[in-house]
Design an enzyme around this catalytic site. Structure first.
Site, PDB file in Angstrom:
ATOM      1  CB  CYS A  22       8.480   1.531  -0.943  1.00 49.44           C
ATOM      2  SG  CYS A  22       9.826   2.193  -1.951  1.00 49.44           S
ATOM      3  CG  HIS A  70       8.956   4.842   2.352  1.00 48.09           C
ATOM      4  ND1 HIS A  70       7.647   5.259   2.459  1.00 48.09           N
ATOM      5  CD2 HIS A  70       9.084   4.348   1.093  1.00 48.09           C
ATOM      6  CE1 HIS A  70       7.024   5.056   1.316  1.00 48.09           C
ATOM      7  NE2 HIS A  70       7.865   4.476   0.475  1.00 48.09           N
TER       8      HIS A  70
END
Length: 165
Positions: free
Chosen positions: A140, A123
């Protein structure tokens, strides 16, 4: 009448200008056949077979060393996964999902009496005005907002992603 025409023309120009700055880009280059993440080097490469198309610096989970064992450990998973979804409304600009956890991940976490977690994504940034100096995600892989726009356009669902230590 001239004033009305000028106002309508100006409004149309503003609307068209807004369209050109969309976070959704088009990509017409070679297919990304593989994504490789090297955690120790903090790099992510988009490959077309054995040719590197793009190479990005990355930020990882706040506890970057080791394979993700359970939800909340702050680690980024290691191993072979696939890109399995995309989120155009991410809190982090745009994101593409990684199919963590797999059966082995679930088994490992359960043996510890914990949940393996999930929602592992590549992301963008939480605040594009700030440059993150350290690893900050919960597991992430983060890139800049401009870079996630490219990744979002280039990488298709089903693409394999290898995350190495």
């Amino acid at each position: 009448m001239k004033r009305r025409t000028m106002i309508l023309g100006g409004t149309a120009m503003v609307a068209l200008g807004a369209c050109s700055s969309s976070k959704f880009k088009r990509y017409n280059g070679p297919e990304v056949t593989y994504v490789v993440v090297n955690k120790s080097q903090r790099r992510m490469m988009l490959l077309h077979h054995n040719r590197v198309l793009e190479d990005y610096p990355i930020k990882l989970g706040f506890a970057p060393v080791g394979h993700k064992a359970f939800e909340g450990d702050g680690r980024t998973p290691e191993g072979l996964y696939r890109i399995d979804r995309r989120n155009p409304n991410s809190r982090f600009h745009l994101s593409v999902g990684i199919d963590y956890p797999n059966a082995r991940d679930i088994e490992t976490a359960r043996a510890m009496g914990k949940s393996p977690g999930g929602d592992i994504f590549i992301h963008g940034q939480k605040d594009p005005r700030q440059k993150e100096k350290t690893d900050w995600t919960w597991g992430c892989i983060a890139v800049t907002n401009k870079e996630i726009e490219d990744v979002y356009a280039m990488v298709r669902d089903g693409t394999p992603i290898l995350i190495t230590p």
